[in-house]
Motif scaffolding. Structure first.
Motif, PDB file in Angstrom:
ATOM      1  N   PHE A   2      47.575  43.798  40.657  1.00 49.85           N
ATOM      2  CA  PHE A   2      47.463  44.315  39.318  1.00 49.85           C
ATOM      3  C   PHE A   2      48.594  45.513  39.319  1.00 49.85           C
ATOM      4  O   PHE A   2      48.391  46.242  40.252  1.00 49.85           O
ATOM      5  N   SER A  21      36.073  47.761  35.687  1.00 52.50           N
ATOM      6  CA  SER A  21      35.707  46.701  36.470  1.00 52.50           C
ATOM      7  C   SER A  21      35.304  45.424  35.948  1.00 52.50           C
ATOM      8  O   SER A  21      35.660  44.407  36.478  1.00 52.50           O
ATOM      9  N   PHE A  24      38.364  43.401  35.248  1.00 52.20           N
ATOM     10  CA  PHE A  24      38.720  42.667  36.446  1.00 52.20           C
ATOM     11  C   PHE A  24      38.120  41.408  36.850  1.00 52.20           C
ATOM     12  O   PHE A  24      38.501  40.146  37.024  1.00 52.20           O
ATOM     13  N   TRP A  27      38.893  38.760  34.188  1.00 48.91           N
ATOM     14  CA  TRP A  27      40.294  38.397  34.728  1.00 48.91           C
ATOM     15  C   TRP A  27      39.987  37.070  35.834  1.00 48.91           C
ATOM     16  O   TRP A  27      40.588  35.875  35.508  1.00 48.91           O
ATOM     17  N   GLU A 214      43.119  45.465  45.187  1.00 49.31           N
ATOM     18  CA  GLU A 214      42.940  46.283  44.042  1.00 49.31           C
ATOM     19  C   GLU A 214      42.325  47.531  44.288  1.00 49.31           C
ATOM     20  O   GLU A 214      42.567  48.323  43.315  1.00 49.31           O
TER      21      GLU A 214
END
Length: 362
Positions: A2, A21, A24, A27, A214
């Motif tokens: 990222f 979060s 994420f 994603w 990340e």
């Protein structure tokens, strides 16, 4: 990996750490929902078409973040970004391996994939370095427009890939293929080949836990380093990842011992709580990147051409499942443990994979 500047954009737009979060996780979820269907499509129809479409999806996600900076559109942007990655992943590995095999150069697959990962990581490093002056000159709008433009450059690159699966005698065969038939073929290969299943599991575990990168900025901050030093520590780890990718495809028979050593380095470096410990973490993440390439190569060697993208996408699905568990585990564990111990605990899955590979003499 990222881009850190967008995490700052989300924070400046008023998102909490929990909301970031959740993005994420969204994603990863969007990636594993789309991974397998896109892999089947790639085997049934055209892998090059998916490589051409993928950058457009990613560019659309960047555009939403740039022009509509709010949680719903950040979320939709992550869905598009995840879709772009899922559409590209299985199709890319399958097309590259098959074309190299056609040319009698399948042994070059590991080196090419590793170097492509290294170039990608280096590009992230360059983009991160350029983000500060671009932000100063044009703000988030300028960064967003640059991201869209660069992503769209991938469209002609994807279109330029050779694809010989429809040539000559195979063209009629390709026309007769159906989506469902490809799915059944891929599932049948997975059921009938324990070695493929085992190697798929190794790819998913090693690649999925790697999502921990990340959180490297948080690990660097937890060492007590100053605000100006944290980016440099992150850069050290990113450089380690790039080096691991560049070495991909070499010495693949040593994956088990290397993973065992790397898991120890990760645990010791992270637990030390010192900035110097990030050097050991960098070496560990470099070894993990190298191991991902090696595991992918071993998997490709076992898959038949007709189901290559499908099975590779199943591995991508597994990777994203493990990544979601990694994100969720870090989020839950962060209420009780600091970044250092959390990273040290993440060494356990790598040690388990190393043990599995050692027992199978790989």
């Amino acid at each position: 990996m990222f881009y850190p500047v967008y995490a700052v954009l989300f924070a400046d737009a008023g998102l909490s750490a929990a909301e970031i979060s959740s993005l994420f996780i969204l994603w990863s979820v969007s990636s594993f929902v789309i991974d397998v269907p896109s892999g089947i499509w790639a085997d049934a129809f055209s892998r090059r078409l998916l490589l051409t479409l993928a950058p457009g999806l990613t560019a659309a996600g960047y555009a939403l973040w740039t022009f509509l900076p709010s949680y719903p559109f950040f979320a939709l942007g992550f869905v598009l970004w995840g879709a772009g990655g899922a559409v590209r992943s299985g199709a890319l590995q399958a097309l590259v391996y098959d074309e190299l095999t056609r040319l009698g150069s399948s042994d070059a697959y590991g080196r090419l994939i590793g170097r492509s990962r290294a170039v990608g990581t280096t590009a992230v490093m360059a983009a991160t370095a350029l983000a500060s002056p671009v932000l100063h000159l044009g703000g988030y709008r300028a960064v967003g427009l640059a991201s869209v433009a660069v992503a769209l450059l991938g469209v002609p690159v994807g279109r330029s890939f050779p694809e010989s699966r429809g040539d000559g005698a195979r063209e009629e065969d390709q026309e007769e293929k159906r989506y469902g038939a490809v799915l059944r073929s891929g599932l049948a290969e997975l059921r009938g080949a324990p070695e493929v299943r085992r190697r798929l599991l190794v790819v998913a575990l090693v690649s999925g836990v790697d999502a921990l990168d990340e959180y490297v900025p948080l690990l660097a901050k937890a060492t007590g380093a100053g605000a100006a030093t944290v980016p440099l520590l992150v850069l050290v780890v990113t450089a380690g990842v790039a080096a691991g990718g560049w070495l991909g495809g070499r010495g693949t028979t040593w994956v088990g011992p290397v993973l065992a050593a790397a898991s120890s380095l990760l645990a010791v470096g992270a637990w030390s709580g010192r900035p110097a410990g990030l050097v050991a973490v960098a070496v560990a993440f470099g070894a993990f990147q190298w191991a991902i390439v090696a595991a992918d190569l071993r998997l490709q060697e076992q898959i038949s051409d007709g189901a290559r993208a499908t099975i590779t996408s199943v591995a991508g699905f597994g990777t994203e499942v493990v990544a979601v568990l990694t994100f969720a585990g870090y989020g839950l564990g962060s209420s009780r443990l600091a970044a250092g111990p959390l990273f040290a605990l993440a060494a356990v899955p790598y040690a388990i994979v190393a043990l599995i590979l050692w027992r199978s003499r790989e």
